[in-house]
Design an enzyme around this catalytic site. Structure first.
Site, PDB file in Angstrom:
ATOM      1  N   ASP A 290      -4.471 -19.284 -23.808  1.00  0.00           N
ATOM      2  CA  ASP A 290      -4.446 -18.851 -22.415  1.00  0.00           C
ATOM      3  C   ASP A 290      -3.145 -19.287 -21.766  1.00  0.00           C
ATOM      4  O   ASP A 290      -3.018 -20.455 -21.441  1.00  0.00           O
ATOM      5  CB  ASP A 290      -5.667 -19.356 -21.653  1.00  0.00           C
ATOM      6  CG  ASP A 290      -5.982 -20.834 -21.916  1.00  0.00           C
ATOM      7  OD1 ASP A 290      -5.561 -21.400 -22.944  1.00  0.00           O
ATOM      8  OD2 ASP A 290      -6.679 -21.426 -21.076  1.00  0.00           O
ATOM      9  N   GLU A 473       2.580 -31.500 -24.479  1.00  0.00           N
ATOM     10  CA  GLU A 473       1.606 -30.477 -24.859  1.00  0.00           C
ATOM     11  C   GLU A 473       2.207 -29.371 -25.721  1.00  0.00           C
ATOM     12  O   GLU A 473       1.574 -28.883 -26.661  1.00  0.00           O
ATOM     13  CB  GLU A 473       1.048 -29.889 -23.564  1.00  0.00           C
ATOM     14  CG  GLU A 473       0.055 -28.770 -23.708  1.00  0.00           C
ATOM     15  CD  GLU A 473      -0.274 -28.164 -22.359  1.00  0.00           C
ATOM     16  OE1 GLU A 473      -1.310 -27.503 -22.269  1.00  0.00           O
ATOM     17  OE2 GLU A 473       0.498 -28.349 -21.397  1.00  0.00           O
TER      18      GLU A 473
END
Length: 525
Positions: A290, A473
Site C-alpha cells: 500500500d 522502513e
C-alpha cells in the site's frame, strides 16, 4: 454531514466496534479537519471516558460559541506516544549489536488493554515494527522473526507463535494488525512459513498448528464451493474456464479509519463510486503493498482496481499453505484430509502455471480477472513462486534473468519497474522483497544472483547506518555509491526502527559472517 455506511462489516468482528463505529460524526470531524497531523493518531488514542459519553458530550457542546474541536479531542483522549530516539544507535556501535539491542525497544508486553480503545489484547509479548506502527502486523512479523531467531530471541519467537494461533482461534483469521479497525482484512498469508520457521529453530512442532492452518485456509476460501464461473466472492475468484484462484479483499467498503481523510480525497478524484474505491484501497492495504502502480490502471491512485487482480504472491502463499496442511495432515494420520489438500495443492499449481505464468516473457504476471488479461508490468512479487517452491527449474531460471535485467538496481531489488509517488514503486526497495528474491533464487541454484542481491542490500543498509546510525522502513535503491537515503512516497513520513529491515538484515549478516557490513558502525557524532 453524511455518515459512511459500515453495514458491510464482517460477522466475525461484529462484536468489536472500531473508532468510526464508536465516535460517528465526532470521528469524521476529527479526521476530516485534520486535528492530528497523522490520521492514524486518533484511531490509536485511548479515551478517558466511555465512548458513548464522549460522543454525547460532543453532541451537546459542538454548537456552543467558542467550541474548539482540537481542545475537545485532547481533553477526552490520551494521545499515543511515537517512539523515535530509541531507534538511533549509540556512536560507534556495530550494526549487528544495534539490531540485537533494538528488540527490547520494539517489544510490547501483554498488559491489560482498555476495552474502550482500538488495541486488541494478545496473551504474550510481541514485536512491533516501530515508529507510528505500535501494534503487531501480520506479514511484517515473519521477516522480523528471521532476525529474532539469529539474535537468540527464541522466547519472543515462542510468544509470537502463541499470539498468532490465538488470533486465528479468536477471529477466524490473522488480522492485518491487532487493532479493531484492522479486523476486516488480513495480510499475505505467511503463517505456514512462520510454522516452518518455528520447527526449524525447535521452537515447537509444526504439527501443533494444523488446526489453525486449516482455519486460516477456510477463511481465505470462504464461498469457493458455490462459486460459478466468472464470479468472485470475497477472497475467491472462479475464472470463466472454472479455474479457482484468490485475490485480496477487505470486508468493508468505507475509508480506512487510519487513513480516513486520505481515502476520502482519493475517492473524490475517481470516476466511480466511492465505495468501490474504498474497497480497492483497503484490499491493497491487505496486500501489504500500500500503495503501488501494481494495483492501478496506469494513472493516479484513484484508478486503483485491487479486487480485479489475481496476484502472483497471494496465490503462491496459499499454495504453500495447502502444501503445509497436506503434509501435516499426513503426519497426523488424517489421510482423507491429506489427500484433499494434495488435490488442492496440485490444482493451484496448475492454475498458477496456466494463468499467471507467461512463457514468452519468462515471468509470472498478476492477472486481471475482470478484463481476462495479464497485467503487463513486472513487479518483485515474481520471486514468491520461487521462494515457496511452486516454480519449475526452467521457470526459476527465466525469472532470475528478468529480475536481473528489469528490477535489479544498485542497492537491491526494486518493487516495480515504474517510478511513481507511491512507496511500493521504483526507486524504493523493501526488506521483505529482498528476502523473497534471495531465498527464492538460492532455492533453485541461482546462487550468484542471490548473493549479489544480498550484497547490494547489505551495503544499502550499512551505508545509511554508518551515516545516520539507524535502520529505516524502506530505502532508495538507485542512490550513488555511499549516498544511500531512506525511501520516500506514500501517506506518511519515513519510519525508523524497523522490524522487518532489522530481521532480514540480521539474518543476512548471520549467513555472511565475513561480509564487510558486519563491521559497519554507527556514526561517531
Amino acid at each position: 454531514m453524511k455518515r459512511f455506511d459500515d453495514s458491510s462489516a464482517i460477522t466475525s468482528s461484529a462484536d468489536f466496534q472500531t473508532p468510526a463505529d464508536q465516535y460517528q460524526e465526532l470521528f469524521e470531524a476529527v479526521q476530516l479537519q485534520r486535528v492530528f497531523a497523522d490520521s492514524k493518531t486518533f484511531v490509536d488514542c485511548v479515551p478517558q471516558d466511555d465512548p458513548e459519553q464522549i460522543l454525547a458530550d460532543y453532541r451537546s457542546q459542538q454548537s456552543r460559541p467558542g467550541f474548539d474541536l482540537s481542545t475537545f479531542a485532547h481533553t477526552h483522549f490520551d494521545v499515543p506516544s511515537v517512539h523515535e530516539s530509541h531507534y538511533v544507535s549509540v556512536p560507534g556501535q556495530p550494526l549487528r549489536d544495534h539490531i540485537d539491542g533494538l528488540w527490547e525497544f520494539l517489544t510490547r508486553q501483554p498488559d491489560q488493554v482498555s476495552t474502550l480503545c482500538s488495541l486488541l489484547p494478545l496473551p504474550r509479548e510481541y514485536v512491533v515494527p516501530g515508529g507510528r506502527f505500535a501494534e503487531l502486523y501480520y506479514w511484517d512479523s515473519y521477516f522480523t522473526m528471521l532476525g529474532l531467531a539469529e539474535s537468540g530471541r527464541h522466547d519472543l519467537l515462542h510468544a509470537m507463535a502463541d499470539n498468532f494461533a490465538y488470533l486465528i482461534d479468536s477471529y477466524g483469521h490473522i488480522p492485518n494488525g491487532n487493532r479493531t479497525y484492522y479486523l476486516s482484512r488480513s495480510q499475505p498469508p505467511v503463517f505456514a512459513l512462520m510454522v516452518e520457521l518455528f520447527e526449524q529453530h525447535e521452537i515447537c512442532k509444526a504439527i501443533r498448528y494444523l488446526p489453525q492452518l486449516r482455519k486460516e485456509y477456510d477463511w481465505w476460501m470462504q464461498g469457493a464451493a458455490t462459486l460459478q464461473p466468472g464470479e468472485a466472492y470475497r477472497h475467491v475468484v472462479r475464472l470463466a474456464d472454472g479455474t479457482l484462484l484468490n485475490r485480496y479483499w477487505d470486508a468493508r467498503d468505507t475509508p480506512r479509519e487510519e487513513a480516513f481523510l486520505e481515502d476520502v480525497l482519493t475517492a473524490q478524484e475517481a470516476a466511480r463510486s466511492p465505495a468501490e474505491v474504498y474497497r480497492d484501497l483497503r484490499a491493497a492495504a491487505a496486500s501489504g503493498w500500500d500503495f503501488s502502480s501494481r494495483w492501478c490502471d496506469g494513472g493516479p491512485l484513484a484508478s486503483i482496481r485491487t479486487t480485479a487482480i489475481v496476484p502472483v504472491d497471494l496465490n503462491s502463499f496459499l499454495w504453500k499453505l495447502e502444501q503445509q496442511i497436506a503434509l501435516l495432515s499426513r503426519k497426523s494420520g488424517l489421510l482423507e484430509q491429506a489427500q484433499q489438500f494434495e488435490r488442492h495443492e496440485q490444482a493451484r499449481r496448475e492454475a498458477i502455471d496456466r494463468v499467471l505464468w507467461h512463457a514468452g516473457q519468462g515471468v509470472y504476471l498478476d492477472y486481471d480477472w475482470q478484463r481476462r488479461m495479464p497485467r503487463e508490468r513486472l513487479n518483485a512479487a515474481v520471486s514468491t513462486p520461487l521462494y515457496v517452491g511452486v516454480a519449475s527449474k526452467q521457470q526459476a531460471r527465466l525469472v532470475a534473468e528478468n529480475l536481473r535485467t528489469q528490477l535489479l538496481s544498485a542497492g537491491g531489488i526494486e518493487a516495480t519497474t515504474v517510478q511513481t509517488a507511491q512507496q511500493w514503486d521504483r526507486p524504493n526497495g523493501w526488506a521483505p522483497l529482498q528476502w523473497l528474491a534471495i531465498g527464492g533464487l538460492r532455492r533453485y541454484g541461482q546462487c550468484d544472483l542471490s548473493e549479489d542481491i544480498a550484497h547490494r542490500w547489505l551495503c544499502t543498509v550499512g551505508c545509511l547506518y554508518q551515516r545516520e546510525s539507524k535502520l529505516v522502513e524502506k530505502y532508495v535503491l538507485d542512490a550513488p555509491p555511499g549516498g544511500t537515503v531512506g525511501g520516500g512516497g506514500g501517506e506518511y513520513p519515513l519510519q525508523d526502527g524497523f522490524g522487518w529491515t532489522n530481521g532480514v538484515t540480521r539474518r543476512l549478516l548471520h549467513e555472511r559472517p565475513r561480509h564487510a557490513v558486519n563491521h559497519a558502525r554507527a556514526a561517531s557524532t
